[in-house]
Design a protein around this motif. Structure first.
Motif, PDB file in Angstrom:
ATOM      1  N   THR A   1      63.049  58.767  52.544  1.00  0.00           N
ATOM      2  CA  THR A   1      62.504  57.580  53.214  1.00  0.00           C
ATOM      3  C   THR A   1      60.994  57.689  53.398  1.00  0.00           C
ATOM      4  OG1 THR A   1      62.743  58.385  55.495  1.00  0.00           O
ATOM      5  CG2 THR A   1      64.663  57.284  54.507  1.00  0.00           C
TER       6      THR A   1
ATOM      7  N   GLU B   1      64.039  50.739  49.086  1.00  0.00           N
ATOM      8  CA  GLU B   1      63.673  50.031  47.849  1.00  0.00           C
ATOM      9  C   GLU B   1      62.725  48.873  48.148  1.00  0.00           C
ATOM     10  OE1 GLU B   1      64.099  51.210  44.798  1.00  0.00           O
ATOM     11  OE2 GLU B   1      65.039  52.892  45.834  1.00  0.00           O
TER      12      GLU B   1
ATOM     13  N   SER C   1      60.424  52.778  59.826  1.00  0.00           N
ATOM     14  CA  SER C   1      61.156  53.366  60.946  1.00  0.00           C
ATOM     15  C   SER C   1      60.197  53.932  61.984  1.00  0.00           C
ATOM     16  CB  SER C   1      62.109  54.451  60.457  1.00  0.00           C
ATOM     17  OG  SER C   1      61.397  55.515  59.855  1.00  0.00           O
TER      18      SER C   1
ATOM     19  N   LYS D   1      62.792  52.477  56.783  1.00  0.00           N
ATOM     20  CA  LYS D   1      64.129  52.501  57.364  1.00  0.00           C
ATOM     21  C   LYS D   1      65.103  52.856  56.246  1.00  0.00           C
ATOM     22  CE  LYS D   1      63.031  49.042  60.858  1.00  0.00           C
ATOM     23  NZ  LYS D   1      63.225  47.639  61.286  1.00  0.00           N
ATOM     24  N   ASP D   2      66.205  53.535  56.603  1.00  0.00           N
ATOM     25  CA  ASP D   2      67.170  54.012  55.606  1.00  0.00           C
ATOM     26  C   ASP D   2      67.618  52.919  54.639  1.00  0.00           C
ATOM     27  OD1 ASP D   2      67.182  56.637  56.539  1.00  0.00           O
ATOM     28  OD2 ASP D   2      68.870  56.298  57.880  1.00  0.00           O
ATOM     29  N   ASP D   3      67.834  51.729  55.148  1.00  0.00           N
ATOM     30  CA  ASP D   3      68.342  50.637  54.315  1.00  0.00           C
ATOM     31  C   ASP D   3      67.230  49.777  53.721  1.00  0.00           C
ATOM     32  OD1 ASP D   3      67.612  49.588  56.796  1.00  0.00           O
ATOM     33  OD2 ASP D   3      69.190  48.079  56.791  1.00  0.00           O
ATOM     34  N   LYS D   4      65.971  50.211  53.857  1.00  0.00           N
ATOM     35  CA  LYS D   4      64.833  49.412  53.384  1.00  0.00           C
ATOM     36  C   LYS D   4      63.950  50.162  52.395  1.00  0.00           C
ATOM     37  CE  LYS D   4      65.576  45.911  56.227  1.00  0.00           C
ATOM     38  NZ  LYS D   4      65.937  44.594  55.760  1.00  0.00           N
TER      39      LYS D   4
END
Length: 97
Positions: free
Chosen positions: A50, A18, A85, A13-16
């Motif tokens: 990603t 790292e 995602s 996912k974009d915010d995951k």
């Protein structure tokens, strides 16, 4: 027995991204202690940051199957489904060299 390579693509996912890298690195560390493990490489797509792919080599299909069913793998990959995602895609190859 022929050595195998396992190529797996993961889409974070974009915010995951790292967190996904940390989880996959931890899985690689756990794999490195498993019998029959040979090597592991991680790739991050230049076109899609990603997309994190890993290539892992093992002594045989049977040994890799044992790793996949191991409690160590379950611990290393705990919570992974929250990071993706879409589901990871994996394919096995017979090593030629």
């Amino acid at each position: 027995m022929a050595q195998i390579g396992v190529l797996t693509h993961h889409w974070a996912k974009d915010d995951k991204v790292e967190e996904a890298k940390v989880l996959l690195d931890g899985n690689g560390e756990a794999q490195s202690r498993a019998p029959g493990f040979h090597a592991r490489h991680t790739f991050v797509s230049l076109g899609d940051p990603t997309k994190i792919s890993t290539l892992v080599t093992w002594e045989s299909n049977e040994i890799y199957d044992a790793w996949r069913a191991s409690p160590e793998r379950a611990v290393a990959m705990a919570g992974a489904e929250e990071l993706w995602s879409r589901p990871p895609e994996s394919e096995r190859f017979e090593m030629q060299d």
